[in-house]
Design an enzyme around this catalytic site. Structure first.
Site, PDB file in Angstrom:
ATOM      1  N   CYS A   1       0.796  -1.229   0.000  1.00 23.08           N
ATOM      2  CA  CYS A   1       0.000   0.000   0.000  1.00 23.08           C
ATOM      3  C   CYS A   1       0.828   1.280   0.000  1.00 23.08           C
ATOM      4  CB  CYS A   1      -0.955   0.006   1.193  1.00 23.08           C
ATOM      5  SG  CYS A   1      -0.128  -0.210   2.791  1.00 23.08           S
TER       6      CYS A   1
ATOM      7  N   HIS B   1      -1.687   0.175   7.255  1.00 24.37           N
ATOM      8  CA  HIS B   1      -2.158   0.509   5.916  1.00 24.37           C
ATOM      9  C   HIS B   1      -1.818   1.957   5.595  1.00 24.37           C
ATOM     10  CE1 HIS B   1      -4.401  -0.282   2.325  1.00 24.37           C
ATOM     11  NE2 HIS B   1      -5.288   0.663   2.555  1.00 24.37           N
TER      12      HIS B   1
ATOM     13  N   ASP C   1      -8.483   5.307  -1.278  1.00 23.45           N
ATOM     14  CA  ASP C   1      -7.601   4.160  -1.074  1.00 23.45           C
ATOM     15  C   ASP C   1      -7.197   3.603  -2.430  1.00 23.45           C
ATOM     16  OD1 ASP C   1      -6.243   1.870  -0.444  1.00 23.45           O
ATOM     17  OD2 ASP C   1      -7.776   1.070   0.900  1.00 23.45           O
TER      18      ASP C   1
END
Length: 185
Positions: free
Chosen positions: A58, A102, A116
Site C-alpha cells: 500500500c 495501511h 484508497d
C-alpha cells in the site's frame, strides 16, 4: 516521468473526481498488491514501481497516487494507520497487528477526502496466504502472553505477588499460636 505518466492517464478538461478515478483505475489495472515488494536500492522506488508495473504494498500505491495527483495540481497527502477488521470473539477485542498497517491517500476538494488506491487491486498468491493464516485462538494466546510479559516487566506481576505474600504473612502472624501448637504438640 511522473507528470508525463499522469498526463497520459487523464484529459485536461476532466474534473478532479474523474482524474482520481482514472489514476486509481490505472494503478489497480497495472499493479497487484504484494506484501513482499523490494525494489532495487539504487533507484527511485516509486518510479521503479510505476515503470516496471511491479506488484507492491500500500505504501507504493499511495505514494504513487499522491505524486500522480499532485502532477494534476490536486493537493494530496499520504495517511498511515491501522485497518482493524478482525474481531476476536474468544477474548472480545479487536485485533490490530503489523499486518493491519495501511497507507492511503487524502486529497483536497473543499475539505480533505479519503481515497484508497489499493481498493480493488489484485492480491498476489503469497500475500493471500499470509492474510489467510491469522487465527483467532492464536491471536488470543499471543495477546495474553504479551499482556503477561508487559505486566511482568512493568511490575504489575511483582505487586500482585507482594500482595499475596503480605496476605500469607498476615495469616501466619494471626495464627502463630495455632502454628506453634501444631508444630510442637
Amino acid at each position: 516521468y511522473i507528470k508525463q505518466l499522469s498526463d497520459s492517464m487523464v484529459n485536461a478538461e476532466d474534473t478532479k473526481e474523474i482524474k482520481i478515478k482514472k489514476i486509481h483505475s490505472y494503478l489497480i489495472k497495472n499493479h497487484a498488491y504484494d506484501l513482499y515488494f523490494t525494489p532495487p536500492k539504487q533507484t527511485n522506488q516509486v518510479i521503479y514501481f510505476l515503470k516496471n508495473k511491479s506488484s507492491a504494498h500500500c505504501q507504493y500505491f499511495s505514494s504513487s497516487a499522491v505524486f500522480l495527483l499532485r502532477a494534476q495540481n490536486i493537493p494530496a497527502r499520504i495517511v498511515n494507520g491501522y485497518l482493524c477488521i478482525r474481531y476476536n470473539s474468544v477474548g472480545r477485542y479487536w485485533i490490530s497487528k503489523g499486518i493491519d498497517a495501511h497507507a492511503w491517500v487524502e486529497y483536497y476538494d473543499n475539505g480533505w477526502k479519503t481515497f484508497d488506491p489499493t481498493d480493488g487491486a489484485r492480491i498476489t498468491d503469497d500475500t493471500k496466504q499470509v492474510l489467510r493464516n491469522f487465527d483467532g485462538a492464536f491471536d488470543f494466546i499471543d495477546y495474553k502472553l504479551n499482556l503477561w510479559a508487559y505486566q511482568l516487566m512493568t511490575g504489575v506481576f511483582k505487586r500482585y505477588l507482594e500482595r499475596i505474600w503480605e496476605q500469607i504473612v498476615e495469616i501466619l502472624l494471626n495464627n502463630i499460636k495455632l502454628i506453634y501448637f501444631l508444630a510442637f504438640a
